[in-house]
Write a protein that holds these residues in place. Structure first.
Motif, PDB file in Angstrom:
ATOM      1  N   ILE A 699    -108.035   0.684  -9.749  1.00  0.00           N
ATOM      2  CA  ILE A 699    -108.568   2.046  -9.911  1.00  0.00           C
ATOM      3  C   ILE A 699    -107.427   3.043 -10.074  1.00  0.00           C
ATOM      4  N   ILE A 700    -106.428   2.960  -9.215  1.00  0.00           N
ATOM      5  CA  ILE A 700    -105.306   3.898  -9.258  1.00  0.00           C
ATOM      6  C   ILE A 700    -104.505   3.717 -10.552  1.00  0.00           C
ATOM      7  N   ASN A 701    -104.302   2.469 -10.966  1.00  0.00           N
ATOM      8  CA  ASN A 701    -103.549   2.169 -12.184  1.00  0.00           C
ATOM      9  C   ASN A 701    -104.213   2.800 -13.414  1.00  0.00           C
ATOM     10  N   ILE A 702    -105.536   2.597 -13.548  1.00  0.00           N
ATOM     11  CA  ILE A 702    -106.252   3.151 -14.708  1.00  0.00           C
ATOM     12  C   ILE A 702    -106.285   4.676 -14.639  1.00  0.00           C
ATOM     13  N   ALA A 703    -106.430   5.231 -13.443  1.00  0.00           N
ATOM     14  CA  ALA A 703    -106.425   6.690 -13.284  1.00  0.00           C
ATOM     15  C   ALA A 703    -105.091   7.266 -13.764  1.00  0.00           C
ATOM     16  N   GLN A 704    -103.999   6.597 -13.403  1.00  0.00           N
ATOM     17  CA  GLN A 704    -102.677   7.069 -13.830  1.00  0.00           C
ATOM     18  C   GLN A 704    -102.526   7.001 -15.346  1.00  0.00           C
ATOM     19  N   ARG A 705    -103.064   5.974 -15.961  1.00  0.00           N
ATOM     20  CA  ARG A 705    -102.966   5.844 -17.409  1.00  0.00           C
ATOM     21  C   ARG A 705    -103.834   6.875 -18.124  1.00  0.00           C
ATOM     22  N   SER A 706    -104.968   7.227 -17.512  1.00  0.00           N
ATOM     23  CA  SER A 706    -105.879   8.186 -18.161  1.00  0.00           C
ATOM     24  C   SER A 706    -105.380   9.617 -18.050  1.00  0.00           C
ATOM     25  N   GLN A 707    -104.592   9.901 -16.997  1.00  0.00           N
ATOM     26  CA  GLN A 707    -104.048  11.228 -16.716  1.00  0.00           C
ATOM     27  C   GLN A 707    -105.134  12.262 -16.413  1.00  0.00           C
ATOM     28  N   GLU A 708    -106.346  11.800 -16.133  1.00  0.00           N
ATOM     29  CA  GLU A 708    -107.420  12.703 -15.706  1.00  0.00           C
ATOM     30  C   GLU A 708    -107.381  12.784 -14.183  1.00  0.00           C
ATOM     31  N   LYS A 709    -107.312  13.993 -13.634  1.00  0.00           N
ATOM     32  CA  LYS A 709    -107.089  14.152 -12.198  1.00  0.00           C
ATOM     33  C   LYS A 709    -108.368  13.989 -11.362  1.00  0.00           C
ATOM     34  N   ASN A 710    -109.509  14.328 -11.933  1.00  0.00           N
ATOM     35  CA  ASN A 710    -110.771  14.227 -11.185  1.00  0.00           C
ATOM     36  C   ASN A 710    -111.406  12.859 -11.442  1.00  0.00           C
ATOM     37  N   ILE A 711    -111.611  12.097 -10.369  1.00  0.00           N
ATOM     38  CA  ILE A 711    -112.085  10.711 -10.477  1.00  0.00           C
ATOM     39  C   ILE A 711    -113.386  10.545  -9.716  1.00  0.00           C
ATOM     40  N   ILE A 712    -114.414  10.029 -10.397  1.00  0.00           N
ATOM     41  CA  ILE A 712    -115.713   9.767  -9.773  1.00  0.00           C
ATOM     42  C   ILE A 712    -115.815   8.289  -9.425  1.00  0.00           C
ATOM     43  N   LEU A 713    -116.321   7.993  -8.223  1.00  0.00           N
ATOM     44  CA  LEU A 713    -116.583   6.621  -7.784  1.00  0.00           C
ATOM     45  C   LEU A 713    -118.091   6.455  -7.659  1.00  0.00           C
ATOM     46  N   THR A 714    -118.681   5.600  -8.476  1.00  0.00           N
ATOM     47  CA  THR A 714    -120.142   5.503  -8.509  1.00  0.00           C
ATOM     48  C   THR A 714    -120.587   4.090  -8.846  1.00  0.00           C
ATOM     49  N   GLY A 715    -121.862   3.818  -8.635  1.00  0.00           N
ATOM     50  CA  GLY A 715    -122.419   2.477  -8.829  1.00  0.00           C
ATOM     51  C   GLY A 715    -122.571   1.769  -7.495  1.00  0.00           C
ATOM     52  N   GLY A 716    -123.389   0.719  -7.489  1.00  0.00           N
ATOM     53  CA  GLY A 716    -123.714   0.023  -6.250  1.00  0.00           C
ATOM     54  C   GLY A 716    -122.527  -0.512  -5.488  1.00  0.00           C
ATOM     55  N   CYS A 717    -121.424  -0.854  -6.179  1.00  0.00           N
ATOM     56  CA  CYS A 717    -120.245  -1.383  -5.490  1.00  0.00           C
ATOM     57  C   CYS A 717    -119.647  -0.373  -4.522  1.00  0.00           C
ATOM     58  N   PHE A 718    -119.889   0.916  -4.757  1.00  0.00           N
ATOM     59  CA  PHE A 718    -119.304   1.931  -3.891  1.00  0.00           C
ATOM     60  C   PHE A 718    -120.209   2.295  -2.713  1.00  0.00           C
ATOM     61  N   GLN A 719    -121.162   1.421  -2.407  1.00  0.00           N
ATOM     62  CA  GLN A 719    -121.808   1.437  -1.097  1.00  0.00           C
ATOM     63  C   GLN A 719    -120.923   0.716  -0.081  1.00  0.00           C
ATOM     64  N   ASN A 720    -119.906   0.036  -0.587  1.00  0.00           N
ATOM     65  CA  ASN A 720    -118.946  -0.734   0.201  1.00  0.00           C
ATOM     66  C   ASN A 720    -117.970   0.235   0.879  1.00  0.00           C
ATOM     67  N   LYS A 721    -118.013   0.287   2.194  1.00  0.00           N
ATOM     68  CA  LYS A 721    -117.221   1.272   2.950  1.00  0.00           C
ATOM     69  C   LYS A 721    -115.718   1.019   2.811  1.00  0.00           C
ATOM     70  N   TYR A 722    -115.295  -0.236   2.924  1.00  0.00           N
ATOM     71  CA  TYR A 722    -113.863  -0.545   2.834  1.00  0.00           C
ATOM     72  C   TYR A 722    -113.333  -0.165   1.453  1.00  0.00           C
ATOM     73  N   LEU A 723    -114.033  -0.589   0.406  1.00  0.00           N
ATOM     74  CA  LEU A 723    -113.596  -0.314  -0.963  1.00  0.00           C
ATOM     75  C   LEU A 723    -113.556   1.189  -1.232  1.00  0.00           C
ATOM     76  N   THR A 724    -114.612   1.895  -0.888  1.00  0.00           N
ATOM     77  CA  THR A 724    -114.699   3.321  -1.190  1.00  0.00           C
ATOM     78  C   THR A 724    -113.670   4.129  -0.421  1.00  0.00           C
ATOM     79  N   GLU A 725    -113.570   3.895   0.876  1.00  0.00           N
ATOM     80  CA  GLU A 725    -112.651   4.701   1.671  1.00  0.00           C
ATOM     81  C   GLU A 725    -111.192   4.407   1.329  1.00  0.00           C
ATOM     82  N   ARG A 726    -110.891   3.164   1.008  1.00  0.00           N
ATOM     83  CA  ARG A 726    -109.518   2.832   0.609  1.00  0.00           C
ATOM     84  C   ARG A 726    -109.197   3.437  -0.768  1.00  0.00           C
TER      85      ARG A 726
END
Length: 764
Positions: A699-726
């Motif tokens: 996630i961080i790698n692609i965000a850096q390549r996109s150079q877009e500062k605002n990042i949305i985390l969405t979809g069923g995978c982000f019900q995962n507390k460890y993944l989302t909070e990290r």
């Protein structure tokens, strides 16, 4: 002498059924103002006359002192010449455009609770006690404005005492539409499976309590439908409920009598306590403590419990006489909507429940219990129903201004959601009204509920859709419904809708980079997407990156049997020797192994997917913690929970292919390394943590390549507390601004909001 002035005020928001008019009456009387207040189909109307100073004080104090459960969206004021009112009165409701906010059903307030346990009160032990601060709203209202003749309570004629409360502006039951007492209100009955009455009123409650102590399964008619209730300590009873309900592994929710009882079994922080004791009273996912007397069958292999406090007087009375928590799960078979009618419950639940505790207050629409999880130190709604629906989401004014011409209104848009965790939504002005959770549209009962909920929402707001929006998947039942309506149709790619849903939930502006990860979504290339990075600029988006696709041998069968996904991943990394050495292979017969190999080598019924949800499933099967799936997300949950309390920053290698969009995230090195860890006897705990950490690194790698500062985390995978909070932490440390869901689920329950936002963008 101060000159008299008259002020006309229109207040819109959640201002009906919350004691707003008596509040205005008391405030006006205190300030010696004359005039009137009434409800209309669009809000609260006030005309008030007095000195300018007192009128300005009146205006200032309204938002400061309003009833706590109310909310104000807009206040319109107009100064007029006086007409010499002589009193201040509460007038009868008027009609008009139906835009008023229907309040969700609210849990029992402290005043009502005190009354039902006071032997000297006329509502002592009465299970349908309520006032303007609590009780049913959405489940009983037929149309606006919110008055008793427009609710299912119209069949109960109030006694003199209740009528006196109802008509007294200084009483907290003034125009409490469900107002009732033992003399004139709804009554309890206990039935057997044949519908024969075994007991009435308090005797029915006492016999139900005894039945629960004996390990019986009780079907209880609650606020928004039936619940199946059983002793939470009684393993045999809980196991029997699982067998009868055809729910072998999915966790059950628990209801406790008090917050203190919850704290005995679970870790509860300050925000979780606030949510548990809020008027919404949802199920909250909490970390369980080790010392428990609960049945292990409530949430097998799960370090979390879904717990809630009683939300109605009936539940309070039930729990008061029990010294143990109860399982309180939806009154349905798996994948079906909950029952709301007694006769329907007798038919559909006859093979599950031993007894039926029913009442004669009609439920107009089914509303399940809401589910909440604290994520990133904020509330995240996982299932939006009782206490939350149909409270509207306000759409960002900037978004509306950017997408309509001057003085052009937003058309009436109907969004029909997805196939799983379905909800539907409508927009009026800048308010999106999202239905309660409907569920999976895979059964005739669910489809019937889908149609009923949609018609109910349209009727409630006198809504005639001009545009309909659906998912791009041609086989979704909701999409087929939309195409049959003979309306201008907008189809929205699944993950684009997820991102727009989070955009609307957070009132954000574009552009934005959306990370949309889930199990299944129909892609523009007719493959199954689910590991997407989309740069969204409005009705346009660019697929910035995605996970390297892999095959699903057997399609839907691979979703139910994630070992097939594990075999697919193994075949992709060309490690034939692993077929003999990995322990999970011992659970697969030679015949089945050869069949899957043939499917993979010949590309027979092997649709491609980029899904991170399916990647979770494959890795969970590979390390041996989830071999078969009986409910959605089971593999991903097992992998999250395997981490437990391990703290590590270790991760796996991966590659990113191509220098131009879309980038392809190649997981082959990661799968190689996971296999090495399995063969090297590395713990499931560490493998699971490293897998999650790798996803965050990506996630961080692609965000850096996109150079877009605002990042949305969405979809069923982000019900995962460890993944989302990290991910939130990692993005923040790298100077990005992450956004995630709060009021609308990140799963498919949030799609309808995203579809509405897409409809606003694309309207002609």
């Amino acid at each position: 002498m101060n000159q008299l002035r008259r002020l006309k005020i229109i207040i819109q928001g959640a201002v009906q059924g919350v004691g707003f008019r008596p509040f205005i009456y008391r405030l006006a009387t205190e300030l010696n103002l004359k005039g009137w207040v009434n409800n209309s189909a669009s809000g609260v109307f006030i005309e008030v006359e007095g000195t300018k100073k007192n009128l300005e004080i009146f205006l200032t104090r309204i938002p400061q002192e309003k009833p706590s459960i109310s909310s104000i969206n807009t206040v319109e004021t107009t100064w007029l010449d006086p007409v010499n009112y002589t009193t201040f009165e509460i007038r009868h409701s008027s009609s008009g455009e139906k835009t008023a906010v229907v309040l969700p059903d609210l849990s029992t307030c402290s005043d009502c609770l005190q009354e039902i346990f006071d032997p000297n009160n006329r509502r002592y032990l009465y299970p349908f006690t309520n006032c303007t601060n609590c009780g049913p709203r959405y489940t009983i209202i037929e149309e606006l404005p919110y008055d008793r003749p427009h609710t299912t309570m119209k069949v109960f004629m109030m006694c003199e005492c209740c009528q006196e409360e109802y008509e007294n502006p200084l009483d907290r039951r003034f125009h409490a539409q469900p107002n009732a007492c033992p003399v004139c209100g709804p009554r309890l009955q206990l039935w057997n499976k044949k519908g024969d009455t075994l007991a009435n009123d308090n005797n029915a409650l006492n016999l139900s309590i005894n039945a629960l102590k004996d390990g019986k399964i009780l079907a209880l008619k609650g606020l928004g439908g039936f619940q199946l209730v059983v002793d939470g300590r009684h393993t045999e009873a809980v196991t029997q409920l699982r067998q009868r309900k055809h729910r072998p592994h999915k966790p059950f929710a628990l209801m406790y009598a008090s917050l203190e009882a919850i704290k005995n079994d679970c870790e509860v922080n300050g925000l979780e306590e606030t949510i548990l004791t809020s008027p919404q009273a949802p199920i909250v996912l909490l970390k369980r403590k080790k010392s428990q007397s609960l049945s292990p069958e409530i949430a097998p292999n799960n370090p979390y419990l879904g717990v809630m406090l009683p939300s109605t007087p009936l539940h309070h009375l039930l729990l008061y006489k029990l010294d143990f928590p109860i399982v309180a799960t939806s009154g349905n078979l798996a994948s079906e909507p909950i029952c709301i009618d007694e006769q329907e419950a007798l038919q559909r639940l006859e093979n599950i429940a031993d007894l039926f505790l029913v009442h004669n207050r009609p439920i107009l629409r089914p509303v399940d219990d809401s589910v909440v999880r604290v994520m990133g130190e904020k509330e995240m709604v996982i299932r939006r129903a009782r206490g939350y629906a149909p409270f509207p989401i306000q759409i960002n004014d900037n978004l509306l201004r950017n997408n309509k011409k001057k003085d052009q209104s937003i058309p009436n848009i109907l969004a029909v959601g997805g196939h799983l965790k379905n909800t539907v939504a409508i927009i009026k002005n800048n308010q999106v009204f999202i239905s309660q959770h409907i569920g999976d549209l895979s059964t005739p009962e669910a489809l019937k509920s889908f149609n009923q909920v949609m018609e109910s929402l349209k009727t409630l707001y006198d809504f005639d859709p001009e545009i309909i929006v659906c998912d791009a998947h041609p086989d979704y039942v909701s999409s087929q419904y939309a195409k049959a309506q003979n309306l201008p149709l907008i189809t929205v790619q699944h993950h684009h809708a997820h991102i727009l849903s989070c955009l609307g939930d957070n009132n954000l502006n574009l552009p934005i980079l959306g990370v949309a990860w889930d199990g299944t979504g129909y892609g523009n290339d007719q493959t199954i997407w689910g590991g997407e990075f989309l740069l969204v600029t409005g009705n346009q988006y660019e697929r910035v990156a995605y996970f390297r696709p892999f095959k699903l041998p057997g399609g839907e069968q691979a979703v139910k049997d994630p070992r097939r996904i594990a075999l697919s991943l193994l075949s992709e990394v060309s490690q034939e020797l692993y077929y003999k050495e990995l322990p999970f292979l011992e659970t697969i017969s030679t015949k089945e192994l050869n069949l899957v190999k043939q499917m993979l080598s010949r590309n027979l019924n092997t649709p491609l997917t980029s899904s991170v949800g399916r990647l979770f499933d494959g890795v969970a099967a590979m390390i041996g913690i989830c071999q078969n799936v009986t409910f959605e997300g089971q593999g991903a949950m097992a992998l999250e929970y395997a981490i437990n309390d391990l703290e590590t920053d270790a991760s796996y290698p991966y590659e990113i292919e191509d220098s131009l969009y879309p980038l392809v995230i190649d997981w082959e090195l990661m799968i190689h390394s996971i296999i090495e860890d399995i063969l090297g006897k590395i713990s499931h705990q560490k493998i699971a943590a490293k897998f999650h950490n790798t996803l965050v690194d990506i996630i961080i790698n692609i965000a850096q390549r996109s150079q877009e500062k605002n990042i949305i985390l969405t979809g069923g995978c982000f019900q995962n507390k460890y993944l989302t909070e990290r991910a939130i932490l990692g993005l923040t440390q790298e100077k990005f601004t992450p956004f995630w869901h709060h009021n609308v689920p990140p799963n498919d329950g949030g799609l309808a909001l995203g579809q509405i936002v897409a409809g606003i963008h694309r309207k002609k």
